[in-house]
Design a protein around this motif. Structure first.
Motif, short mmCIF file in Angstrom:
data_model
loop_
_atom_site.label_atom_id
_atom_site.label_comp_id
_atom_site.label_asym_id
_atom_site.label_seq_id
_atom_site.Cartn_x
_atom_site.Cartn_y
_atom_site.Cartn_z
N UNK A 28 0.75 -1.24 -0.27
CA UNK A 28 0.17 -0.43 -0.64
C UNK A 28 0.77 1.20 0.01
N UNK A 29 1.85 1.11 0.55
CA UNK A 29 2.36 2.37 1.05
C UNK A 29 3.54 2.74 -0.71
N UNK A 34 4.17 5.96 -5.56
CA UNK A 34 4.09 5.90 -7.01
C UNK A 34 2.50 7.31 -7.50
N UNK A 35 1.62 7.40 -6.69
CA UNK A 35 0.74 8.83 -6.43
C UNK A 35 1.59 10.01 -6.94
N UNK A 36 2.11 9.97 -4.89
CA UNK A 36 3.02 10.86 -5.59
C UNK A 36 3.82 11.35 -6.64
N UNK A 37 4.77 10.47 -6.81
CA UNK A 37 4.82 10.41 -8.60
C UNK A 37 4.17 10.98 -9.44
N UNK A 38 2.97 10.69 -9.55
CA UNK A 38 2.55 10.73 -10.39
C UNK A 38 1.85 12.51 -10.74
N UNK A 39 1.73 12.42 -8.93
CA UNK A 39 1.24 14.19 -9.55
C UNK A 39 2.61 15.03 -9.37
N UNK A 40 4.04 14.65 -8.81
CA UNK A 40 4.97 15.40 -8.97
C UNK A 40 5.40 15.22 -11.02
N UNK A 48 -1.14 16.63 -4.09
CA UNK A 48 0.28 16.57 -3.84
C UNK A 48 0.92 15.88 -2.41
N UNK A 49 0.24 17.28 -2.06
CA UNK A 49 0.78 17.29 -0.33
C UNK A 49 0.20 16.72 0.45
N UNK A 50 -1.93 14.91 -0.32
CA UNK A 50 -2.37 14.23 0.84
C UNK A 50 -2.05 13.09 1.23
N UNK A 51 -0.91 12.88 0.32
CA UNK A 51 0.09 11.61 0.81
C UNK A 51 0.63 11.88 2.42
#
Length: 169
Positions: A28-29, A34-40, A48-51
């Motif tokens: 899960x981490x 992966x979502x953080x990097x996609x947002x970047x 981006x900051x939601x994670x």
């Protein structure tokens, strides 16, 4: 028969013991990062900051003392976006649980940025490692060598300062 029963009992005990996962490439981490990097990559600074935890520190090529908040890191990325267009590829992720029980996700990628003013392309391999607590990132360390960019930007700054002096003569 007794030996067979004992062997079966030992096998059941062995299989029943759940072993702790200390290394994986599926978690899960990892999906969160992966979502953080996609947002970047897409410059989705809203999501981006939601994670990240509210108290998270981002240390990109700096020590903890010089670490930034997530909001500061986003502002730095926005400044970079004024100078560069970029893509990130060659993603690779892993998660480890340390002997202290800390959960870390390691990420490797290749950042390819084009300096808008000169159209020069830079390829920079980089590594991020992020610590998770309760599903949120609490610490992010980033490592890469940007010396070529720094040298080029310094040379451009010197050139632009000296040019007006030449026209005044």
């Amino acid at each position: 028969m007794k030996k067979l029963f004992l062997l079966g009992f030992v096998a059941i005990l062995f299989l029943a013991c759940k072993q702790e996962v200390r290394y994986t490439q599926k978690s899960a981490e990892i999906e969160t990062y992966k979502k953080v990097m996609e947002d970047y990559k897409t410059q989705n600074w809203k999501d981006y900051p939601k994670h990240y935890a509210d108290t998270a520190k981002v240390m990109s090529n700096v020590t903890r003392k010089k670490g930034q908040t997530v909001a500061q890191a986003i502002e730095k990325s926005k400044e970079d976006a004024k100078l560069f267009t970029w893509v990130v590829k060659d993603d690779d992720y892993e998660m480890v649980v340390t002997d202290k029980g800390e959960t870390w996700v390691n990420y490797w990628g290749l950042w390819t940025g084009t300096l808008k003013s000169t159209k020069k392309v830079y390829e920079i391999p980089f590594h991020n490692t992020v610590r998770f607590i309760d599903g949120k990132i609490v610490q992010e360390n980033g490592y890469w060598n940007n010396s070529e960019i720094v040298t080029d930007m310094s040379s451009m700054a010197k050139t632009s300062v000296s040019e007006p002096a030449k026209t005044q003569k």
